[in-house]
Design a protein around this motif. Sequence first.
Motif, PDB file in Angstrom:
ATOM      1  N   ARG A  60      40.231   9.541  52.493  1.00 22.42           N
ATOM      2  CA  ARG A  60      39.331   8.460  52.063  1.00 22.42           C
ATOM      3  C   ARG A  60      40.114   7.202  51.712  1.00 22.42           C
ATOM      4  NH1 ARG A  60      38.391   7.078  46.772  1.00 22.42           N
ATOM      5  NH2 ARG A  60      36.729   5.553  46.483  1.00 22.42           N
ATOM      6  N   LEU A  61      41.170   7.358  50.909  1.00 20.39           N
ATOM      7  CA  LEU A  61      41.945   6.193  50.495  1.00 20.39           C
ATOM      8  C   LEU A  61      42.665   5.551  51.667  1.00 20.39           C
ATOM      9  CD1 LEU A  61      43.545   7.039  47.019  1.00 20.39           C
ATOM     10  CD2 LEU A  61      41.727   5.423  47.543  1.00 20.39           C
ATOM     11  N   ARG A  62      43.211   6.359  52.558  1.00 14.21           N
ATOM     12  CA  ARG A  62      43.874   5.794  53.742  1.00 14.21           C
ATOM     13  C   ARG A  62      42.886   4.980  54.562  1.00 14.21           C
ATOM     14  NH1 ARG A  62      48.557   7.942  56.077  1.00 14.21           N
ATOM     15  NH2 ARG A  62      48.124   6.466  57.754  1.00 14.21           N
ATOM     16  N   ARG A  63      41.688   5.506  54.701  1.00 14.13           N
ATOM     17  CA  ARG A  63      40.677   4.858  55.531  1.00 14.13           C
ATOM     18  C   ARG A  63      40.265   3.501  54.972  1.00 14.13           C
ATOM     19  NH1 ARG A  63      37.540   8.704  55.460  1.00 14.13           N
ATOM     20  NH2 ARG A  63      36.015   8.030  53.902  1.00 14.13           N
ATOM     21  N   ILE A  64      40.052   3.434  53.669  1.00 12.94           N
ATOM     22  CA  ILE A  64      39.503   2.196  53.101  1.00 12.94           C
ATOM     23  C   ILE A  64      40.570   1.197  52.661  1.00 12.94           C
ATOM     24  CG2 ILE A  64      37.413   3.382  52.365  1.00 12.94           C
ATOM     25  CD1 ILE A  64      38.408   3.314  49.517  1.00 12.94           C
ATOM     26  N   THR A  65      41.846   1.644  52.557  1.00  9.00           N
ATOM     27  CA  THR A  65      42.884   0.710  52.109  1.00  9.00           C
ATOM     28  C   THR A  65      43.809   0.268  53.229  1.00  9.00           C
ATOM     29  OG1 THR A  65      44.465   2.468  51.507  1.00  9.00           O
ATOM     30  CG2 THR A  65      42.902   1.732  49.811  1.00  9.00           C
ATOM     31  N   ALA A  66      43.716   0.881  54.401  1.00  8.76           N
ATOM     32  CA  ALA A  66      44.656   0.550  55.474  1.00  8.76           C
ATOM     33  C   ALA A  66      44.495  -0.892  55.955  1.00  8.76           C
ATOM     34  CB  ALA A  66      44.490   1.516  56.638  1.00  8.76           C
ATOM     35  N   ALA A  67      43.255  -1.318  56.176  1.00  2.00           N
ATOM     36  CA  ALA A  67      43.011  -2.646  56.738  1.00  2.00           C
ATOM     37  C   ALA A  67      43.585  -3.791  55.914  1.00  2.00           C
ATOM     38  CB  ALA A  67      41.512  -2.847  56.959  1.00  2.00           C
ATOM     39  N   PRO A  68      43.438  -3.776  54.581  1.00  2.00           N
ATOM     40  CA  PRO A  68      43.956  -4.912  53.812  1.00  2.00           C
ATOM     41  C   PRO A  68      45.471  -5.057  53.837  1.00  2.00           C
ATOM     42  CG  PRO A  68      42.339  -3.673  52.526  1.00  2.00           C
ATOM     43  CD  PRO A  68      42.664  -2.850  53.729  1.00  2.00           C
ATOM     44  N   VAL A  69      46.202  -4.010  54.177  1.00  2.00           N
ATOM     45  CA  VAL A  69      47.666  -4.075  54.050  1.00  2.00           C
ATOM     46  C   VAL A  69      48.413  -3.772  55.339  1.00  2.00           C
ATOM     47  CG1 VAL A  69      47.654  -3.517  51.610  1.00  2.00           C
ATOM     48  CG2 VAL A  69      47.712  -1.667  53.255  1.00  2.00           C
ATOM     49  N   ASN A  70      47.747  -3.225  56.335  1.00  2.00           N
ATOM     50  CA  ASN A  70      48.430  -2.844  57.563  1.00  2.00           C
ATOM     51  C   ASN A  70      47.837  -3.548  58.773  1.00  2.00           C
ATOM     52  OD1 ASN A  70      50.175  -0.993  56.329  1.00  2.00           O
ATOM     53  ND2 ASN A  70      48.659   0.635  56.416  1.00  2.00           N
ATOM     54  N   GLY A  71      48.596  -3.568  59.848  1.00  2.00           N
ATOM     55  CA  GLY A  71      48.074  -4.063  61.107  1.00  2.00           C
ATOM     56  C   GLY A  71      48.274  -5.561  61.294  1.00  2.00           C
ATOM     57  N   HIS A  72      47.958  -6.016  62.506  1.00  2.00           N
ATOM     58  CA  HIS A  72      48.199  -7.401  62.889  1.00  2.00           C
ATOM     59  C   HIS A  72      47.326  -8.386  62.128  1.00  2.00           C
ATOM     60  CE1 HIS A  72      49.978  -5.892  66.919  1.00  2.00           C
ATOM     61  NE2 HIS A  72      50.924  -6.117  66.025  1.00  2.00           N
ATOM     62  N   GLU A  73      46.097  -7.998  61.819  1.00  2.00           N
ATOM     63  CA  GLU A  73      45.217  -8.922  61.105  1.00  2.00           C
ATOM     64  C   GLU A  73      45.771  -9.240  59.721  1.00  2.00           C
ATOM     65  OE1 GLU A  73      40.596  -9.317  59.546  1.00  2.00           O
ATOM     66  OE2 GLU A  73      41.154  -7.695  60.909  1.00  2.00           O
ATOM     67  N   ALA A  74      46.239  -8.210  59.017  1.00  2.00           N
ATOM     68  CA  ALA A  74      46.828  -8.435  57.700  1.00  2.00           C
ATOM     69  C   ALA A  74      48.093  -9.276  57.815  1.00  2.00           C
ATOM     70  CB  ALA A  74      47.133  -7.098  57.028  1.00  2.00           C
ATOM     71  N   LEU A  75      48.909  -8.993  58.839  1.00  2.00           N
ATOM     72  CA  LEU A  75      50.145  -9.734  59.022  1.00  2.00           C
ATOM     73  C   LEU A  75      49.866 -11.214  59.279  1.00  2.00           C
ATOM     74  CD1 LEU A  75      53.208  -9.858  59.369  1.00  2.00           C
ATOM     75  CD2 LEU A  75      52.878  -9.224  61.767  1.00  2.00           C
ATOM     76  N   SER A  76      48.826 -11.504  60.059  1.00  2.00           N
ATOM     77  CA  SER A  76      48.537 -12.892  60.411  1.00  2.00           C
ATOM     78  C   SER A  76      48.244 -13.748  59.182  1.00  2.00           C
ATOM     79  CB  SER A  76      47.357 -12.957  61.389  1.00  2.00           C
ATOM     80  OG  SER A  76      46.169 -12.498  60.759  1.00  2.00           O
ATOM     81  N   ILE A  77      47.694 -13.133  58.136  1.00  2.00           N
ATOM     82  CA  ILE A  77      47.362 -13.875  56.915  1.00  2.00           C
ATOM     83  C   ILE A  77      48.624 -14.372  56.212  1.00  2.00           C
ATOM     84  CG2 ILE A  77      46.290 -13.710  54.632  1.00  2.00           C
ATOM     85  CD1 ILE A  77      44.435 -11.556  55.813  1.00  2.00           C
ATOM     86  N   TYR A  78      49.681 -13.557  56.256  1.00  2.00           N
ATOM     87  CA  TYR A  78      50.886 -13.849  55.487  1.00  2.00           C
ATOM     88  C   TYR A  78      52.045 -14.341  56.352  1.00  2.00           C
ATOM     89  CZ  TYR A  78      48.194 -10.842  52.361  1.00  2.00           C
ATOM     90  OH  TYR A  78      47.193 -10.294  51.621  1.00  2.00           O
ATOM     91  N   LEU A  79      51.820 -14.490  57.646  1.00  2.00           N
ATOM     92  CA  LEU A  79      52.914 -14.782  58.566  1.00  2.00           C
ATOM     93  C   LEU A  79      53.645 -16.073  58.210  1.00  2.00           C
ATOM     94  CD1 LEU A  79      54.209 -13.501  61.026  1.00  2.00           C
ATOM     95  CD2 LEU A  79      52.708 -14.849  62.478  1.00  2.00           C
ATOM     96  N   LYS A  80      52.901 -17.140  57.930  1.00  2.00           N
ATOM     97  CA  LYS A  80      53.532 -18.426  57.633  1.00  2.00           C
ATOM     98  C   LYS A  80      54.347 -18.335  56.338  1.00  2.00           C
ATOM     99  CE  LYS A  80      52.711 -23.396  57.174  1.00  2.00           C
ATOM    100  NZ  LYS A  80      53.716 -23.522  56.108  1.00  2.00           N
TER     101      LYS A  80
END
Length: 359
Positions: A57-77
Amino acid sequence: MYKAFMFGNPSIIVTSPDSCRRVLTDDEAFKPGWPISTVELIGKNSFIGISYEEHKRLRRITAAPVNGHEALSIYLKYIEDNVLSALEKWTKMGEIEFLTELRRLTFKIIMYIFLSSESELVSEALEKQYTALNLGVRAMAINVPGFAYHKALKARKNLVAILQSVVDERREQRKCNNVTKKRDMIDALMDVEDENGRRLSDEEIIDILVMYLNAGHESSGHTMMWATIFLQKHPEFLQKAKEEQERIIRNRPPTQKGLTLKEFREMEYISKVIDETLRVITFSLTAFREAKQDVNISGYTIPKGWKVLIWFRGVHLDPEIYPDPKEFDPTRWECRVLHQKQEVSSPLEQEAGSALEMI
């Protein structure tokens, strides 16, 4: 397979690909079995201290905010700006202690991602507490003054107090509709909910933050250090890495400023360098599981309640899987159609990451 007595428990160490995969994936026979010190310090609500269902459950609901390209794009600059600033600063410092500077850099970035904090005073205070906590994560759980575990428990208490005050402040801001446009990981974790509409408690949010801090800070700094050392030792690989970066720069539109997610995805050779660095150093040495029942593996019975340690280095440095295993060679990752045995490496490293120190 080896029998040992570790962290106060009878234990089995498994080193072959098939045994490691079985212990990691057979949730009917095994459950998380981390040492008491690790669970207490990282958090009973983190991935390493909860049931299998709650873990999913926790992996499912917390993965998006911290993992993957979408999360990276927010902090890239922010990441790019701080890396460039650090590199410029290091050129004027003369001789530096490289790992220490890398740890400061990664901690600063993590603090921004977690708390939107750019205060050096706050970052230094948190890093001091975190360093003390980290020294006790793999220590014996001896809660007596002078021992690493005792110091680490005090540091965790301080860390939790700081993070709790931030969460309280955010909740108060939301009540007053005083929410900033800038979102960080705490905001994301406060907003996520599962299919039943259940949101994370403050305790869960804080334990997840401490867990990701432990996972991201140590592994990132050490991996960057070793990748740099390996590239310095192998000029031919360094040249290929530079050529890839220079090609990406040449292909930029004249009006573009800064790194883009598309360019990040084009860094295929650097990705191989990182994969090979992770294989050679095997930063996450082991993951801990516990037998839920008597289990037979390769003709041996592991008794119920015994700990089982998955020894990643046994796989990553096996000459039957990786020829000349101690040699740093990113070209071994160029062939994506690998021998079936080789496929065990990435899943093993990723599983360790999901528990404590991820890639």
